[in-house]
Write a protein that holds these residues in place. Structure first.
Motif, PDB file in Angstrom:
ATOM      1  N   GLN A 149       0.826  -1.202   0.000  1.00 20.28           N
ATOM      2  CA  GLN A 149       0.000   0.000   0.000  1.00 20.28           C
ATOM      3  C   GLN A 149       0.865   1.258   0.000  1.00 20.28           C
ATOM      4  O   GLN A 149       0.544   2.241  -0.672  1.00 20.28           O
ATOM      5  CB  GLN A 149      -0.948  -0.006   1.203  1.00 20.28           C
ATOM      6  N   LYS A 150       1.984   1.235   0.712  1.00 19.73           N
ATOM      7  CA  LYS A 150       2.873   2.402   0.748  1.00 19.73           C
ATOM      8  C   LYS A 150       3.474   2.674  -0.635  1.00 19.73           C
ATOM      9  O   LYS A 150       3.869   3.814  -0.930  1.00 19.73           O
ATOM     10  CB  LYS A 150       3.989   2.170   1.769  1.00 19.73           C
ATOM     11  N   TRP A 151       3.545   1.653  -1.470  1.00 21.82           N
ATOM     12  CA  TRP A 151       4.139   1.778  -2.798  1.00 21.82           C
ATOM     13  C   TRP A 151       3.091   1.931  -3.895  1.00 21.82           C
ATOM     14  O   TRP A 151       3.430   1.962  -5.081  1.00 21.82           O
ATOM     15  CB  TRP A 151       4.995   0.543  -3.098  1.00 21.82           C
ATOM     16  N   ALA A 152       1.830   2.027  -3.520  1.00 22.60           N
ATOM     17  CA  ALA A 152       0.750   2.025  -4.509  1.00 22.60           C
ATOM     18  C   ALA A 152       0.962   3.069  -5.606  1.00 22.60           C
ATOM     19  O   ALA A 152       0.826   2.772  -6.807  1.00 22.60           O
ATOM     20  CB  ALA A 152      -0.598   2.253  -3.816  1.00 22.60           C
ATOM     21  N   GLY A 153       1.291   4.285  -5.243  1.00 20.72           N
ATOM     22  CA  GLY A 153       1.484   5.341  -6.235  1.00 20.72           C
ATOM     23  C   GLY A 153       2.629   5.050  -7.184  1.00 20.72           C
ATOM     24  O   GLY A 153       2.501   5.222  -8.404  1.00 20.72           O
ATOM     25  N   ARG A 154       3.755   4.625  -6.632  1.00 17.12           N
ATOM     26  CA  ARG A 154       4.913   4.344  -7.474  1.00 17.12           C
ATOM     27  C   ARG A 154       4.676   3.137  -8.380  1.00 17.12           C
ATOM     28  O   ARG A 154       5.295   3.013  -9.449  1.00 17.12           O
ATOM     29  CB  ARG A 154       6.147   4.105  -6.597  1.00 17.12           C
ATOM     30  N   LYS A 158      -0.855  -1.063  -9.842  1.00 12.76           N
ATOM     31  CA  LYS A 158      -0.991  -2.224 -10.723  1.00 12.76           C
ATOM     32  C   LYS A 158      -0.172  -3.418 -10.223  1.00 12.76           C
ATOM     33  O   LYS A 158       0.948  -3.272  -9.753  1.00 12.76           O
ATOM     34  CB  LYS A 158      -0.537  -1.880 -12.147  1.00 12.76           C
ATOM     35  N   ILE A 159      -0.785  -4.575 -10.322  1.00 11.10           N
ATOM     36  CA  ILE A 159      -0.105  -5.852 -10.134  1.00 11.10           C
ATOM     37  C   ILE A 159      -0.257  -6.620 -11.442  1.00 11.10           C
ATOM     38  O   ILE A 159      -1.376  -6.758 -11.955  1.00 11.10           O
ATOM     39  CB  ILE A 159      -0.728  -6.654  -8.967  1.00 11.10           C
ATOM     40  N   TYR A 160       0.822  -7.107 -11.978  1.00  6.97           N
ATOM     41  CA  TYR A 160       0.780  -7.805 -13.270  1.00  6.97           C
ATOM     42  C   TYR A 160       0.662  -9.314 -13.056  1.00  6.97           C
ATOM     43  O   TYR A 160       1.438  -9.917 -12.306  1.00  6.97           O
ATOM     44  CB  TYR A 160       2.025  -7.471 -14.096  1.00  6.97           C
ATOM     45  N   GLY A 161      -0.337  -9.900 -13.732  1.00  9.55           N
ATOM     46  CA  GLY A 161      -0.597 -11.325 -13.574  1.00  9.55           C
ATOM     47  C   GLY A 161      -0.628 -12.066 -14.887  1.00  9.55           C
ATOM     48  O   GLY A 161      -0.163 -11.560 -15.925  1.00  9.55           O
ATOM     49  N   LEU A 173      -6.944 -11.519  -7.058  1.00 10.47           N
ATOM     50  CA  LEU A 173      -8.236 -10.827  -7.153  1.00 10.47           C
ATOM     51  C   LEU A 173      -9.033 -10.970  -5.864  1.00 10.47           C
ATOM     52  O   LEU A 173      -9.711 -10.031  -5.423  1.00 10.47           O
ATOM     53  CB  LEU A 173      -9.034 -11.382  -8.333  1.00 10.47           C
ATOM     54  N   ASN A 174      -8.949 -12.137  -5.256  1.00 12.91           N
ATOM     55  CA  ASN A 174      -9.666 -12.364  -3.998  1.00 12.91           C
ATOM     56  C   ASN A 174      -9.092 -11.488  -2.886  1.00 12.91           C
ATOM     57  O   ASN A 174      -9.844 -10.921  -2.069  1.00 12.91           O
ATOM     58  CB  ASN A 174      -9.576 -13.837  -3.613  1.00 12.91           C
ATOM     59  N   ALA A 175      -7.766 -11.339  -2.866  1.00 12.63           N
ATOM     60  CA  ALA A 175      -7.131 -10.475  -1.860  1.00 12.63           C
ATOM     61  C   ALA A 175      -7.527  -9.016  -2.062  1.00 12.63           C
ATOM     62  O   ALA A 175      -7.765  -8.280  -1.097  1.00 12.63           O
ATOM     63  CB  ALA A 175      -5.609 -10.619  -1.942  1.00 12.63           C
ATOM     64  N   LEU A 183      -5.273  -3.651  -0.229  1.00 13.40           N
ATOM     65  CA  LEU A 183      -5.034  -3.755  -1.671  1.00 13.40           C
ATOM     66  C   LEU A 183      -6.215  -3.317  -2.527  1.00 13.40           C
ATOM     67  O   LEU A 183      -6.167  -3.427  -3.747  1.00 13.40           O
ATOM     68  CB  LEU A 183      -4.677  -5.204  -2.046  1.00 13.40           C
ATOM     69  N   SER A 184      -7.273  -2.804  -1.922  1.00 18.57           N
ATOM     70  CA  SER A 184      -8.484  -2.501  -2.691  1.00 18.57           C
ATOM     71  C   SER A 184      -8.252  -1.461  -3.786  1.00 18.57           C
ATOM     72  O   SER A 184      -9.006  -1.396  -4.769  1.00 18.57           O
ATOM     73  CB  SER A 184      -9.602  -2.020  -1.766  1.00 18.57           C
ATOM     74  N   SER A 185      -7.222  -0.641  -3.656  1.00 15.96           N
ATOM     75  CA  SER A 185      -6.950   0.379  -4.679  1.00 15.96           C
ATOM     76  C   SER A 185      -6.152  -0.173  -5.863  1.00 15.96           C
ATOM     77  O   SER A 185      -5.953   0.515  -6.863  1.00 15.96           O
ATOM     78  CB  SER A 185      -6.176   1.554  -4.060  1.00 15.96           C
ATOM     79  N   PHE A 186      -5.717  -1.429  -5.766  1.00 19.71           N
ATOM     80  CA  PHE A 186      -4.902  -2.017  -6.829  1.00 19.71           C
ATOM     81  C   PHE A 186      -5.759  -2.657  -7.915  1.00 19.71           C
ATOM     82  O   PHE A 186      -6.880  -3.103  -7.664  1.00 19.71           O
ATOM     83  CB  PHE A 186      -3.951  -3.072  -6.252  1.00 19.71           C
ATOM     84  N   LYS A 187      -5.196  -2.711  -9.096  1.00 23.14           N
ATOM     85  CA  LYS A 187      -5.825  -3.379 -10.231  1.00 23.14           C
ATOM     86  C   LYS A 187      -4.896  -4.481 -10.717  1.00 23.14           C
ATOM     87  O   LYS A 187      -3.686  -4.281 -10.838  1.00 23.14           O
ATOM     88  CB  LYS A 187      -6.082  -2.379 -11.363  1.00 23.14           C
TER      89      LYS A 187
END
Length: 331
Positions: A149-154, A158-161, A173-175, A183-187
């Motif tokens: 979460q602290k690195w979300a902006g940098r 995005k998480i690549y899958g 996706l479940n997490a 992690l709710s702000s991640f895609k």
């Protein structure tokens, strides 16, 4: 001239008694006659599922070369993991060597529950299947799931899958859905293995932070300097999601005990699979060609897999495979 001795005729019953006596003498003298393999003709070809994963292709190649060396035919159709279990339920596939846990737990659960498939061995342990980052990103402080979460902006959130429907993707996706580790702000960016690693390569070339679904064994561990994030047991399971099971269809152990005996014993290692996958992906060797070269170079590693296993004619498996591979059997 000497007279010919009369030829003695035996009844069928007498012949059977003589044969039984000879077997008893052979056993007493320590003479062991080869016993025909217990597998009927229906056990060849051995049908092995191929999911398109590079690690799966590597281990399938090794398994196929050994079985073919013992006189079995093999078939390796390309299927999705979901279709693999359906095909095993309908007896169209015999073996799957790529049941990663816990990433594949939900996919296989209903088939284990109804008895249509069975896990018979762990063929790989000590690997990784979890989120990974470049080594430079890890050194800058992104070392755990709790750091994400602290690195979300940098990370551009995005998480690549991998491809849509992949078990690893589903865990991520479940997490995100449950807001684990905030992690709710991640895609999750879903794509193929090649596309994902292509993105990682470009990000590394630019020295940018990136987080992606990584696993070992895989050539990415040799191609890139990467680190796996700690603290993700609630998402990927203990030990970073490291065990892989061998799965067979219902009744396969009873119907094809010789092949099943081999499948219960076969074991792979991280170094072995990394080597094979590099040969396949980097040097464009076929899985079987890469497997054959590895088997020739490492006879001590595969011989224990063939303990109490025979070839199709009932002969001990090790000498048969040594001959097939062009190796000189040792007494």
């Amino acid at each position: 001239m000497l007279e010919k001795a009369p030829v003695k005729r035996y009844t069928v019953f007498q012949k059977l008694r003589i044969a039984a006596a000879l077997v008893g003498v052979a056993a007493t003298c320590g003479i062991v006659e080869p016993v025909l393999a217990n597998d009927p003709a229906s056990c060849s070809p051995v049908r092995i599922a191929e999911t398109g994963w590079s690690d799966n292709a590597a281990v399938n190649g090794v398994t196929a070369v050994i079985l073919e060396g013992l006189g079995y035919k093999t078939e390796i159709p390309l299927l999705s993991r979901a279709m693999t279990y359906v095909a095993m339920r309908t007896r169209k596939i015999d073996v799957f060597l790529g049941d990663w846990n816990p990433a594949g737990t939900e996919a296989i659960k209903p088939f284990l529950a109804n008895g249509s498939v069975k896990q018979i061995a762990v063929n790989l342990s000590g690997g990784h299947f979890t989120l990974a980052v470049p080594e430079y990103t890890w050194q800058e402080g992104l070392q755990s799931f709790s750091d994400l979460q602290k690195w979300a902006g940098r990370l551009d959130n995005k998480i690549y899958g991998l491809e849509s429907g992949n078990g690893g993707n589903e865990l991520i996706l479940n997490a995100i859905k449950k807001n684990e580790f905030d992690l709710s702000s991640f895609k999750l960016v879903e794509s193929s293995e090649e596309a994902m690693l292509g993105t990682v390569d470009r990000m590394i070339q630019k020295h940018l932070p990136v987080v992606f679904l990584g696993w070992e064994p895989h050539p990415m561990n040799q191609r890139f300097k990467i680190k796996y994030l700690s603290g993700g047991d609630s998402v990927f399971g203990p030990d970073m999601g490291s065990s892989v099971h061998t799965v067979v269809r219902k009744d396969y152990e009873n119907e094809c005990p010789n092949v099943a005996g081999f499948l219960k014993r076969i074991r792979f290692s991280i170094d072995m699979e990394n080597t094979l996958m590099s040969e396949i992906k980097e040097k464009h060797e076929t899985p079987k060609d890469a497997a054959r070269a590895w088997l020739v170079a490492h006879p001590a590693e595969w011989q224990p897999w063939l303990d109490q296993v025979t070839d199709r004619d009932g002969n001990p498996a090790v000498p048969t495979l040594q001959k097939y591979l062009g190796l000189t059997p040792r007494n």
